[in-house]
Design a protein around this motif. Sequence first.
Motif, PDB file in Angstrom:
ATOM      1  N   VAL A 164       0.871  -1.310  -0.024  1.00 30.70           N
ATOM      2  CA  VAL A 164      -0.266  -0.084  -0.381  1.00 30.70           C
ATOM      3  C   VAL A 164       0.519   1.165  -0.328  1.00 30.70           C
ATOM      4  CG1 VAL A 164      -1.727   1.345   1.386  1.00 30.70           C
ATOM      5  CG2 VAL A 164      -2.028  -0.440   1.106  1.00 30.70           C
ATOM      6  N   LYS A 165       1.092   2.270  -0.762  1.00 27.32           N
ATOM      7  CA  LYS A 165       1.289   3.435  -0.869  1.00 27.32           C
ATOM      8  C   LYS A 165       0.280   4.527  -0.672  1.00 27.32           C
ATOM      9  CE  LYS A 165       3.742   6.050  -4.420  1.00 27.32           C
ATOM     10  NZ  LYS A 165       4.415   6.599  -6.198  1.00 27.32           N
ATOM     11  N   ILE A 166       0.466   5.492   0.099  1.00 26.15           N
ATOM     12  CA  ILE A 166      -0.177   6.531   0.387  1.00 26.15           C
ATOM     13  C   ILE A 166       0.840   7.696   0.667  1.00 26.15           C
ATOM     14  CG2 ILE A 166      -0.650   7.330   2.481  1.00 26.15           C
ATOM     15  CD1 ILE A 166      -1.815   5.037   4.199  1.00 26.15           C
ATOM     16  N   SER A 167       0.468   8.593  -0.385  1.00 29.76           N
ATOM     17  CA  SER A 167       0.922   9.881  -0.270  1.00 29.76           C
ATOM     18  C   SER A 167       0.134  11.233  -0.365  1.00 29.76           C
ATOM     19  CB  SER A 167       1.532  10.092  -1.297  1.00 29.76           C
ATOM     20  OG  SER A 167       0.543  10.075  -2.587  1.00 29.76           O
ATOM     21  N   SER A 168       0.653  12.602   0.267  1.00 32.56           N
ATOM     22  CA  SER A 168      -0.101  13.754   0.461  1.00 32.56           C
ATOM     23  C   SER A 168      -1.027  14.016  -1.158  1.00 32.56           C
ATOM     24  CB  SER A 168       0.133  14.914   0.512  1.00 32.56           C
ATOM     25  OG  SER A 168       1.357  14.663   1.932  1.00 32.56           O
ATOM     26  N   CYS A 169      -1.482  14.346  -1.063  1.00 40.42           N
ATOM     27  CA  CYS A 169      -2.860  14.739  -2.367  1.00 40.42           C
ATOM     28  C   CYS A 169      -4.056  15.926  -1.905  1.00 40.42           C
ATOM     29  CB  CYS A 169      -3.858  13.410  -3.361  1.00 40.42           C
ATOM     30  SG  CYS A 169      -4.253  13.394  -4.575  1.00 40.42           S
ATOM     31  N   GLU A 170      -4.265  16.508  -3.190  1.00 39.93           N
ATOM     32  CA  GLU A 170      -5.563  17.964  -2.891  1.00 39.93           C
ATOM     33  C   GLU A 170      -6.711  17.044  -2.572  1.00 39.93           C
ATOM     34  OE1 GLU A 170      -5.493  19.902  -5.949  1.00 39.93           O
ATOM     35  OE2 GLU A 170      -3.361  20.796  -5.814  1.00 39.93           O
ATOM     36  N   GLN A 171      -7.454  16.454  -2.394  1.00 43.87           N
ATOM     37  CA  GLN A 171      -8.610  15.338  -2.213  1.00 43.87           C
ATOM     38  C   GLN A 171      -8.355  13.529  -2.365  1.00 43.87           C
ATOM     39  OE1 GLN A 171     -10.944  16.692  -5.450  1.00 43.87           O
ATOM     40  NE2 GLN A 171     -10.645  15.088  -6.903  1.00 43.87           N
ATOM     41  N   ASP A 172      -9.406  13.686  -1.706  1.00 43.36           N
ATOM     42  CA  ASP A 172      -8.816  11.494  -1.662  1.00 43.36           C
ATOM     43  C   ASP A 172      -8.497  11.260  -2.784  1.00 43.36           C
ATOM     44  OD1 ASP A 172      -8.228  11.854   1.342  1.00 43.36           O
ATOM     45  OD2 ASP A 172     -10.191  10.765   1.923  1.00 43.36           O
ATOM     46  N   GLU A 173      -7.768  10.113  -2.902  1.00 44.26           N
ATOM     47  CA  GLU A 173      -7.747   9.344  -4.494  1.00 44.26           C
ATOM     48  C   GLU A 173      -7.343   7.612  -4.431  1.00 44.26           C
ATOM     49  OE1 GLU A 173      -5.143   9.562  -9.014  1.00 44.26           O
ATOM     50  OE2 GLU A 173      -4.849  11.246  -7.017  1.00 44.26           O
ATOM     51  N   PHE A 174      -7.963   7.285  -4.609  1.00 45.50           N
ATOM     52  CA  PHE A 174      -7.842   5.631  -4.624  1.00 45.50           C
ATOM     53  C   PHE A 174      -7.248   5.110  -5.915  1.00 45.50           C
ATOM     54  CE2 PHE A 174      -9.331   1.664  -4.167  1.00 45.50           C
ATOM     55  CZ  PHE A 174      -8.333   0.978  -3.797  1.00 45.50           C
ATOM     56  N   ILE A 175      -6.289   3.977  -5.118  1.00 46.57           N
ATOM     57  CA  ILE A 175      -5.962   3.114  -7.387  1.00 46.57           C
ATOM     58  C   ILE A 175      -5.959   1.865  -6.681  1.00 46.57           C
ATOM     59  CG2 ILE A 175      -4.094   3.853  -8.619  1.00 46.57           C
ATOM     60  CD1 ILE A 175      -3.825   6.326  -8.486  1.00 46.57           C
ATOM     61  N   CYS A 176      -6.452   1.501  -7.727  1.00 48.58           N
ATOM     62  CA  CYS A 176      -5.564  -0.247  -7.574  1.00 48.58           C
ATOM     63  C   CYS A 176      -5.115  -1.059  -8.747  1.00 48.58           C
ATOM     64  CB  CYS A 176      -7.131  -1.145  -7.077  1.00 48.58           C
ATOM     65  SG  CYS A 176      -7.241  -2.498  -6.938  1.00 48.58           S
ATOM     66  N   SER A 177      -4.252  -1.326  -8.250  1.00 46.55           N
ATOM     67  CA  SER A 177      -2.981  -1.487  -9.600  1.00 46.55           C
ATOM     68  C   SER A 177      -2.566  -2.899  -9.209  1.00 46.55           C
ATOM     69  CB  SER A 177      -1.827   0.125 -10.324  1.00 46.55           C
ATOM     70  OG  SER A 177      -1.139  -0.447  -8.199  1.00 46.55           O
ATOM     71  N   GLY A 178      -0.998  -3.553  -9.736  1.00 47.49           N
ATOM     72  CA  GLY A 178      -0.752  -4.258  -9.603  1.00 47.49           C
ATOM     73  C   GLY A 178      -1.107  -5.887 -10.506  1.00 47.49           C
ATOM     74  N   LYS A 179      -0.981  -6.729 -10.148  1.00 44.74           N
ATOM     75  CA  LYS A 179      -0.565  -8.085 -11.035  1.00 44.74           C
ATOM     76  C   LYS A 179      -2.470  -8.500 -10.838  1.00 44.74           C
ATOM     77  CE  LYS A 179       0.625 -12.922 -12.551  1.00 44.74           C
ATOM     78  NZ  LYS A 179       1.934 -13.753 -12.428  1.00 44.74           N
TER      79      LYS A 179
END
Length: 324
Positions: free
Chosen positions: A40-55
């Motif tokens: 799980v990668k978390i970084s600061s952002c202007e608004q909440d964003e969720f991404i699902c990546s990986g195999k």
Amino acid sequence: MLEKILHIYAPASIGNFVVGFDALGAAIKPISGELLGDVVKISSCEQDEFICSGKYADKLPDNANENLSYLCLLHFRKHIKPDMPTIKLELQKNLPIGSGLGSSACSVVATFTALDKFANTLLSEDELIELMADFESLASGGRHYDNISPCYLGGLQLTGELIPGRSIKIPVPSDWYYIVAFPGFSLNTSKARSVLPKQLDMHKSVEFAQRLSAFIALLQSNGQSGEYQQALALMKDDVAEPHRASLISGFSESKQALPELGAQAMSISGAGPTLFAVCTNLNDANKCADWLQKNYINDEGFCHICQLDDTGTRELTHSELNKG
């Protein structure tokens, strides 16, 4: 000011560790150094964003509101840290769904660990484990700790509602190797549970208690009087395996072949279909892995020779990130 970025890794685990149905689980790591688990990668952002990546991201629902990792974020922001800054959360789904390797536990454990660290909420170990168990139950259908606890804490863990702190770490010989083979097809956990008996008779209940307690007691020894070999001899699952074996194509053939190649024990990892074997030297482990590569897995499967991951969930180092 440098942007705050976290990469949290949660390892795969073997639940129902042969003699410990719903009670004993082990975190594992390939001896190759490859990461076998979710990030799980978390970084600061202007608004909440969720991404699902990986195999294996394409095996998860497209709707974020059906994703365990995103549900963890929503719960954390509403009930634990309402004033947490907006973030970008990315789940790198590297474990197959329905594999028997604690895939849902990996996602939940990595997410809550990352959120707690990023928001500096300093939740206690007990608080985090309870939170993780609550959300993993959405996928498994019950609050089981035998994937959650080893995934988070590492090693071989005796787990359960009656266990102080929900977990007790059990020492394991350093020369045991665990060959895990995912055949390339999934097995629904609910289906795997549906074939289990609703209750055990008195004889089987007593035998289960004797086998589990003796196994753990023998591992507490120094192994100089053959206790470790006696522990291996006890590694038999009479609770779940007899009912689930027929659901897993190739399992019976593997059960017959691997002992002849040096496997000291073999069973189903979690609810399956991943199987795992235990060897006490690398030569036998390689022979078992080679057989499984040729006879058990398809093009979508994989096989790893592992040892226990004693660290559990952790922040990845720069070298690990570069390797990945």
